[in-house]
Design an enzyme around this catalytic site. Structure first.
Site, mmCIF file in Angstrom:
data_model
loop_
_atom_site.group_PDB
_atom_site.id
_atom_site.type_symbol
_atom_site.label_atom_id
_atom_site.label_comp_id
_atom_site.label_asym_id
_atom_site.label_seq_id
_atom_site.Cartn_x
_atom_site.Cartn_y
_atom_site.Cartn_z
ATOM 1 N N LEU A 43 0.864 -1.180 0.000
ATOM 2 C CA LEU A 43 0.000 0.000 0.000
ATOM 3 C C LEU A 43 0.901 1.231 0.000
ATOM 4 O O LEU A 43 1.792 1.353 0.851
ATOM 5 C CB LEU A 43 -0.918 -0.002 1.215
ATOM 6 C CG LEU A 43 -1.999 1.094 1.271
ATOM 7 C CD1 LEU A 43 -3.189 0.618 2.096
ATOM 8 C CD2 LEU A 43 -1.483 2.412 1.857
ATOM 9 N N TYR A 70 7.688 22.254 8.054
ATOM 10 C CA TYR A 70 7.905 21.056 7.245
ATOM 11 C C TYR A 70 9.065 20.232 7.795
ATOM 12 O O TYR A 70 8.944 19.014 7.982
ATOM 13 C CB TYR A 70 8.173 21.472 5.799
ATOM 14 C CG TYR A 70 8.460 20.320 4.865
ATOM 15 C CD1 TYR A 70 7.432 19.508 4.403
ATOM 16 C CD2 TYR A 70 9.758 20.058 4.431
ATOM 17 C CE1 TYR A 70 7.688 18.444 3.537
ATOM 18 C CE2 TYR A 70 10.019 19.003 3.569
ATOM 19 C CZ TYR A 70 8.986 18.202 3.125
ATOM 20 O OH TYR A 70 9.250 17.155 2.270
#
Length: 281
Positions: free
Chosen positions: A8, A154
């Site tokens: 996945l 970030y």
């Protein structure tokens, strides 16, 4: 259900995630390619058709900031395929700005996608990965090792991801699960475009930081002119996916290795300061 190995991958509508999905399918994996908006799957499906792997890629909805979405997607994967052999945490979002000129909501949003989304997906996948003795591969960034100007939120999230994964690594190993972080440098992908940067507006809102921000933007635009392609950056992900004993930390280029090496050997922080300080002058 299938006996084929199943991976996945989050964030596959563009860039590294798209490239990794196609490359994994070419290696014979059954790929569950997830994205927040499945209406943006056209680029992935076109690339899959070009590489003749359409039958090995299944697009599903998954929003990493929605725990219910993660659970529903994993439940479908297990019901349909009977197993999960690897999770590639790739979904992420950039956040450009400095803290005095940002809201705390902006910072929290960056952490939700880039850190808590990774934690939530990993937590939900681990029982299935224990069963298959699989692995968790997380795309972080060189920004997870070297703090960079105007990327405070970030880089904070990516540092947190690296600390989380490095701490999880020995624990997961006791139950047969490998943990790998992949650190790309500049990648020529829609990730940059998806930031939606309005540079004039950013500069106008930057106040006393405007000259430094202008220098940073100019330097960054230049660096992305020599960026890796998404497929080049995805190659180490596939090596981590298929290798017998993957290392914990992998960089995607020689430049990334040299850049990350600056901080890993920088005991007092002076080397990183010397590296990033000139970006703003």
């Amino acid at each position: 259900m299938t006996s084929e190995k199943t991976v996945l991958i989050t964030g596959t509508s563009s860039g590294i995630g798209l490239a990794a999905a196609v490359a994994a399918a070419r290696e014979g994996w059954r790929v569950v390619a997830t994205m927040r908006d499945t209406g943006k799957a056209d680029a992935l499906l076109e690339a899959a058709a070009e590489h003749a792997v359409t039958d090995r890629i299944q697009v599903k909805h998954l929003d990493v900031v929605d725990p219910g979405s993660i659970t529903a997607c994993l439940d479908e994967v297990i019901a349909e395929h009977g197993r999960l052999d690897a999770l590639v945490n790739n979904a992420g979002a950039a956040q450009v700005g400095t803290i005095e000129r940002m809201s705390l909501d902006d910072v929290r949003a960056a952490m939700e996608v880039n850190f808590f989304g990774v934690v939530a997906a990993t937590r939900a996948a681990l029982p299935h990965l224990r069963a298959s003795r699989g692995r968790v591969i997380t795309v972080t960034s060189v920004g997870g090792a070297v703090g960079q100007p105007f990327n405070e939120a970030y880089c904070a999230a990516k540092f947190a991801v690296e600390g989380f994964m490095q701490s999880l690594d020995p624990v997961a190993a006791t139950v047969g699960v490998d943990v790998v972080v992949v650190e790309p440098g500049a990648v020529a992908s829609e990730f940059v475009a998806n930031i939606g940067l309005d540079v004039p507006a950013l500069l106008a809102a930057a106040g006393p930081y405007a000259p430094a921000l202008q220098a940073y933007v100019a330097r960054t635009q230049q660096s992305f002119g020599n960026a890796q392609t998404p497929f080049e950056a995805a190659a180490p992900i596939i090596e981590a996916l298929t290798g017998d004993e993957p290392p914990f930390r992998v960089q995607t280029s020689e430049w990334a290795r040299a850049f990350v090496g600056t901080t890993l050997a920088d005991l007092d922080g002076s080397a990183v300061r010397a590296l990033t300080g000139p970006w703003l002058r």
